[in-house]
Design a protein around this motif. Structure first.
Motif, PDB file in Angstrom:
ATOM      1  N   VAL A 141       0.839  -1.200   0.000  1.00 35.44           N
ATOM      2  CA  VAL A 141       0.000   0.000   0.000  1.00 35.44           C
ATOM      3  C   VAL A 141       0.872   1.247   0.000  1.00 35.44           C
ATOM      4  CG1 VAL A 141      -1.744   1.306   1.271  1.00 35.44           C
ATOM      5  CG2 VAL A 141      -1.871  -1.201   1.206  1.00 35.44           C
ATOM      6  N   VAL A 142       0.482   2.215  -0.819  1.00 38.58           N
ATOM      7  CA  VAL A 142       1.106   3.539  -0.814  1.00 38.58           C
ATOM      8  C   VAL A 142       0.021   4.549  -0.467  1.00 38.58           C
ATOM      9  CG1 VAL A 142       2.155   5.350  -2.233  1.00 38.58           C
ATOM     10  CG2 VAL A 142       2.937   2.978  -2.451  1.00 38.58           C
ATOM     11  N   ASP A 143       0.289   5.359   0.533  1.00 36.28           N
ATOM     12  CA  ASP A 143      -0.664   6.369   0.995  1.00 36.28           C
ATOM     13  C   ASP A 143      -0.185   7.741   0.516  1.00 36.28           C
ATOM     14  OD1 ASP A 143      -2.426   8.015   2.269  1.00 36.28           O
ATOM     15  OD2 ASP A 143      -2.026   7.264   4.296  1.00 36.28           O
ATOM     16  N   THR A 144      -0.925   8.359  -0.425  1.00 38.75           N
ATOM     17  CA  THR A 144      -0.503   9.658  -0.944  1.00 38.75           C
ATOM     18  C   THR A 144      -0.617  10.757   0.117  1.00 38.75           C
ATOM     19  OG1 THR A 144      -2.727   9.920  -1.884  1.00 38.75           O
ATOM     20  CG2 THR A 144      -0.981   9.153  -3.358  1.00 38.75           C
ATOM     21  N   LEU A 145      -1.500  10.585   1.106  1.00 42.07           N
ATOM     22  CA  LEU A 145      -1.576  11.572   2.182  1.00 42.07           C
ATOM     23  C   LEU A 145      -0.286  11.559   3.006  1.00 42.07           C
ATOM     24  CD1 LEU A 145      -3.062  13.637   3.917  1.00 42.07           C
ATOM     25  CD2 LEU A 145      -4.123  11.727   5.159  1.00 42.07           C
ATOM     26  N   ARG A 146       0.176  10.376   3.345  1.00 40.23           N
ATOM     27  CA  ARG A 146       1.422  10.249   4.120  1.00 40.23           C
ATOM     28  C   ARG A 146       2.599  10.804   3.320  1.00 40.23           C
ATOM     29  NH1 ARG A 146       5.312   6.210   4.226  1.00 40.23           N
ATOM     30  NH2 ARG A 146       6.453   5.971   6.187  1.00 40.23           N
ATOM     31  N   LEU A 147       2.647  10.476   2.031  1.00 39.29           N
ATOM     32  CA  LEU A 147       3.719  10.982   1.181  1.00 39.29           C
ATOM     33  C   LEU A 147       3.703  12.505   1.117  1.00 39.29           C
ATOM     34  CD1 LEU A 147       3.832   8.620  -1.939  1.00 39.29           C
ATOM     35  CD2 LEU A 147       5.688   9.071  -0.331  1.00 39.29           C
ATOM     36  N   ALA A 148       2.521  13.053   0.928  1.00 42.90           N
ATOM     37  CA  ALA A 148       2.406  14.503   0.809  1.00 42.90           C
ATOM     38  C   ALA A 148       2.863  15.198   2.089  1.00 42.90           C
ATOM     39  CB  ALA A 148       0.970  14.891   0.469  1.00 42.90           C
ATOM     40  N   ASP A 154      -3.016  11.650 -10.566  1.00 44.22           N
ATOM     41  CA  ASP A 154      -2.188  12.819 -10.882  1.00 44.22           C
ATOM     42  C   ASP A 154      -1.380  13.271  -9.668  1.00 44.22           C
ATOM     43  OD1 ASP A 154      -3.101  12.848 -13.481  1.00 44.22           O
ATOM     44  OD2 ASP A 154      -4.718  14.268 -13.085  1.00 44.22           O
ATOM     45  N   VAL A 155      -1.969  13.190  -8.500  1.00 40.45           N
ATOM     46  CA  VAL A 155      -1.239  13.557  -7.280  1.00 40.45           C
ATOM     47  C   VAL A 155      -0.071  12.592  -7.052  1.00 40.45           C
ATOM     48  CG1 VAL A 155      -1.407  13.680  -4.763  1.00 40.45           C
ATOM     49  CG2 VAL A 155      -3.184  14.716  -6.201  1.00 40.45           C
ATOM     50  N   LEU A 156      -0.317  11.303  -7.266  1.00 42.13           N
ATOM     51  CA  LEU A 156       0.755  10.319  -7.130  1.00 42.13           C
ATOM     52  C   LEU A 156       1.904  10.649  -8.083  1.00 42.13           C
ATOM     53  CD1 LEU A 156       1.879   7.605  -6.033  1.00 42.13           C
ATOM     54  CD2 LEU A 156       0.641   6.471  -7.900  1.00 42.13           C
ATOM     55  N   GLY A 157       1.568  10.974  -9.333  1.00 40.66           N
ATOM     56  CA  GLY A 157       2.610  11.334 -10.298  1.00 40.66           C
ATOM     57  C   GLY A 157       3.394  12.552  -9.857  1.00 40.66           C
ATOM     58  N   GLY A 158       2.688  13.545  -9.290  1.00 44.18           N
ATOM     59  CA  GLY A 158       3.376  14.735  -8.812  1.00 44.18           C
ATOM     60  C   GLY A 158       4.297  14.432  -7.647  1.00 44.18           C
ATOM     61  N   LEU A 159       3.867  13.587  -6.729  1.00 39.70           N
ATOM     62  CA  LEU A 159       4.700  13.226  -5.580  1.00 39.70           C
ATOM     63  C   LEU A 159       5.923  12.428  -6.015  1.00 39.70           C
ATOM     64  CD1 LEU A 159       1.839  12.295  -3.098  1.00 39.70           C
ATOM     65  CD2 LEU A 159       3.364  14.270  -2.936  1.00 39.70           C
ATOM     66  N   ILE A 160       5.744  11.550  -6.992  1.00 36.91           N
ATOM     67  CA  ILE A 160       6.892  10.794  -7.502  1.00 36.91           C
ATOM     68  C   ILE A 160       7.905  11.742  -8.131  1.00 36.91           C
ATOM     69  CG2 ILE A 160       7.602   9.158  -9.298  1.00 36.91           C
ATOM     70  CD1 ILE A 160       5.082   7.530  -8.651  1.00 36.91           C
ATOM     71  N   SER A 161       7.412  12.767  -8.827  1.00 30.51           N
ATOM     72  CA  SER A 161       8.330  13.743  -9.423  1.00 30.51           C
ATOM     73  C   SER A 161       9.104  14.509  -8.349  1.00 30.51           C
ATOM     74  CB  SER A 161       7.550  14.716 -10.315  1.00 30.51           C
ATOM     75  OG  SER A 161       6.727  15.581  -9.539  1.00 30.51           O
ATOM     76  N   GLU A 162       8.536  14.639  -7.160  1.00 33.28           N
ATOM     77  CA  GLU A 162       9.260  15.274  -6.054  1.00 33.28           C
ATOM     78  C   GLU A 162      10.388  14.366  -5.550  1.00 33.28           C
ATOM     79  OE1 GLU A 162       8.535  18.275  -4.790  1.00 33.28           O
ATOM     80  OE2 GLU A 162       6.495  18.675  -5.526  1.00 33.28           O
ATOM     81  N   LEU A 163      10.179  13.056  -5.668  1.00 31.78           N
ATOM     82  CA  LEU A 163      11.147  12.107  -5.123  1.00 31.78           C
ATOM     83  C   LEU A 163      12.361  11.898  -6.019  1.00 31.78           C
ATOM     84  CD1 LEU A 163       8.818   9.317  -3.686  1.00 31.78           C
ATOM     85  CD2 LEU A 163      10.399  10.734  -2.397  1.00 31.78           C
ATOM     86  N   VAL A 164      12.163  11.962  -7.329  1.00 30.14           N
ATOM     87  CA  VAL A 164      13.255  11.642  -8.254  1.00 30.14           C
ATOM     88  C   VAL A 164      14.495  12.495  -7.988  1.00 30.14           C
ATOM     89  CG1 VAL A 164      13.958  11.608 -10.663  1.00 30.14           C
ATOM     90  CG2 VAL A 164      11.725  10.684 -10.000  1.00 30.14           C
ATOM     91  N   PRO A 165      14.373  13.822  -7.832  1.00 31.62           N
ATOM     92  CA  PRO A 165      15.581  14.614  -7.537  1.00 31.62           C
ATOM     93  C   PRO A 165      16.223  14.264  -6.200  1.00 31.62           C
ATOM     94  CG  PRO A 165      13.775  16.031  -8.257  1.00 31.62           C
ATOM     95  CD  PRO A 165      13.188  14.691  -7.987  1.00 31.62           C
ATOM     96  N   LEU A 166      15.451  13.609  -5.319  1.00 34.70           N
ATOM     97  CA  LEU A 166      15.976  13.215  -4.019  1.00 34.70           C
ATOM     98  C   LEU A 166      16.654  11.861  -4.075  1.00 34.70           C
ATOM     99  CD1 LEU A 166      12.977  14.300  -1.757  1.00 34.70           C
ATOM    100  CD2 LEU A 166      14.981  15.628  -2.428  1.00 34.70           C
TER     101      LEU A 166
END
Length: 570
Positions: free
Chosen positions: A134-141, A181-193
């Motif tokens: 499970v991936v929780d986008t709220l937790r990620l955000a 779309d939110v998941l895609g945006g959060l993943i884009s935040e992770l790539v530079p990290l």
């Protein structure tokens, strides 16, 4: 069973996000309680590498009234669900959609809410919950977008922040599409990290520190091979030692958002270099890790630093043997039980033996000339034969001592039978706490007996060569008196005879010694045993015998697992 004291860490990171199938789910319900409320609408979107592959949605007849405030929020009315399918039809369809790809990952915004309703529905319908990752986008955000970077972490706010193609409106499919779309945006935040794998995504709890980001380059030149890595500071002192089946990927994870352990994030600020030690196999890496940690005692390693800090239960070699908890094994011919991580656990094992056998607990030496002393309370209660005052002679007492030796080294039946009978009596009398205490003593005894019997059997073998298939060829090890003496991989096209001769000729020479672990730690011995007993392993050479008693403590392995609420590992 995890070997005693072996350091644990998050698994090697490796499933690229571009290869992961995500199933984004959203539910509308009649309320917030998974046990009392019911599902009114389901929406699910299957997506991989940013591409939507399929969708599933349906209204659901909740078989209960929809509160007015819920209708006001979602727009779902009683008449809309009147002709909708019931959950017993919808749930199997949703589970099939979720598990069409068996490696699918479930995604939801505030995932505990959605998974809680789905698990409750499965329980009511007698269906098995597939338990997907499970991936929780709220937790990620919350980890990646702190306030005031965003006003809050509601789905609508995040969808607007990332410019989602769909505006969430408390309808299941639209909300699921917005979450994609939110998941895609959060993943884009992770790539530079530096986080590019599923495992890293799921491990994120907060952004990497500035110190972590500044040290990403330390992993760049490391090999994609199994081995051990040593983090060192500016003075060359070891800070932390770990092992992995992919050195570069594992070391890189320490400097990404996937690393959330506070101590390790602190360590990252002190690291100046990483020393890789490439190993032929995972077993060699695990053993080398243990040895280096024990030798250098790095401050940021919590486990395996002090393998000498263990306890053993010993049956002394006095004229009238007694049970003692000791710190080390001597070459004195005495049987030893263990090792145990703590004195408390060793005391529990000792108490189990004393419950079954009337051995003395005094420290009277009986040194010549033999003299008698007044009998103790235990003797008066019948729990000791009172050799101290001459009531029990050496031969009679020796029978009980020999039973203890047999229980420790071969067949533990005398202890198991006595304690299980008493546990049954206490349970029948509703004295459950006393029964549980006695059970814990029995488990401690059996674990120590199993461990010492298995390690003793391995330590008695002067020379053993075994092999099993691996990713790069046949992983082959040489074990001598319980210690890993050599390790290599027989690759395709290599002459097996020449390979074996070279491996054994260059293997470490290991002398025999006393006790269950004369030349290695118990952790190393158990790693070797786990490797040797893995299905598919072949014995190539062996000197002497490698055997355990037929009725050994291992025969009661299921009991020790059951006592801690899990199935046997066998």
């Amino acid at each position: 069973m995890t070997p005693l004291g072996v350091q644990t860490s998050i698994g090697d990171l490796g499933t690229p996000l571009s290869e992961v199938t995500f199933v984004v789910v959203d539910l509308e319900t009649t309320g917030t309680s998974a046990s009392r409320s019911r599902i009114t609408e389901v929406g699910a979107v299957r997506v991989r590498d940013g591409e939507i592959l399929d969708e599933y949605t349906t209204l659901v007849d909740p078989d209960t009234l929809i509160p007015a405030e819920v209708t006001l929020l979602t727009g779902i009315t009683q008449s809309m669900v009147a002709t909708a399918p019931r959950i017993e039809k919808v749930l199997p369809e949703l589970l099939a959609f979720l598990t069409e790809d068996p490696d699918s990952v479930l995604v939801a915004h505030n995932a505990p809410f959605d998974t809680g309703f789905l698990k409750a529905a499965c329980e009511r319908e007698a269906l098995e919950w597939p338990a997907p990752p499970v991936v929780d986008t709220l937790r990620l955000a919350r980890a990646l977008l702190p306030v005031p970077k965003v006003r809050n972490h509601r789905l609508g706010t995040l969808a607007a922040y990332y410019g989602a193609s769909v505006t969430p409106d408390h309808r299941a499919l639209d909300d699921a599409r917005a979450t994609v779309d939110v998941l895609g945006g959060l993943i884009s935040e992770l790539v530079p990290l530096g986080a590019t794998s599923l495992e890293e995504l799921r491990a994120v709890s907060k952004p990497p520190t500035k110190a972590q980001r500044a040290r990403r380059h330390l992993a760049e030149d490391l090999p994609d091979r199994p081995g051990v890595y040593v983090f060192t500071d500016s003075r060359g002192h070891s800070l932390y030692v770990g092992k992995s089946n992919n050195l570069r990927r594992r070391v890189a994870s320490y400097f990404t958002a996937a690393e959330s352990r506070r101590r390790i994030r602190e360590m990252a600020g002190l690291v100046e270099a990483v020393t890789p030690i490439v190993c032929a196999t995972d077993l060699e890496a695990s053993v080398r890790e243990l040895r280096i940690i024990a030798e250098r005692k790095p401050p940021f390693n919590r486990r395996s630093r002090n393998p000498e800090n263990v306890r053993w239960v010993k049956l002394t070699t006095d004229a009238y043997p007694r049970l003692a908890v000791v710190r080390s094994v001597k070459d004195d011919g005495a049987p030893y039980l263990g090792p145990y991580r703590s004195a408390r656990e060793a005391d529990e094992a000792r108490e189990a033996l004393l419950h079954a056998l009337p051995l003395r607990q005094c420290t009277h030496t009986f040194a010549p000339p033999e003299r008698t002393v007044p009998r103790c309370v235990l003797a008066q209660l019948g729990r000791c034969g009172a050799p101290c005052d001459g009531t029990q002679g050496r031969d009679e007492y020796g029978v009980h001592a020999e039973e203890a030796r047999t229980a420790m080294t071969a067949d533990p039946a005398v202890v198991v039978d006595a304690l299980t009978a008493r546990i049954g009596e206490l349970s029948a009398e509703l004295r459950y706490e006393e029964a549980a205490s006695l059970r814990d003593r029995l488990v401690a005894f059996l674990r120590g007996a199993r461990r010492s019997q298995r390690l003793t059997a391995l330590a008695s073998v002067p020379h053993l060569v075994a092999s099993r298939p691996g990713d790069r060829g046949w992983e082959t090890i040489v074990v001598r008196h319980g210690r890993l003496a050599s390790c290599a991989v027989l690759t395709p096209g290599t002459d097996p005879a020449a390979f074996l001769n070279s491996l054994t000729a260059t293997a470490e020479r290991v002398p025999p010694g006393p006790g269950p672990v004369p030349n290695a730690t118990a952790e190393e011995g158990e790693l070797i045993l786990d490797w040797l007993t893995t299905p598919g392993t072949h014995l190539i050479e062996i000197e002497g015998e490698w055997t355990c008693p037929l009725r050994s403590a291992e025969a009661h392995d299921r009991m020790t697992h059951w006592a801690h609420g899990r199935a046997s590992a066998q």
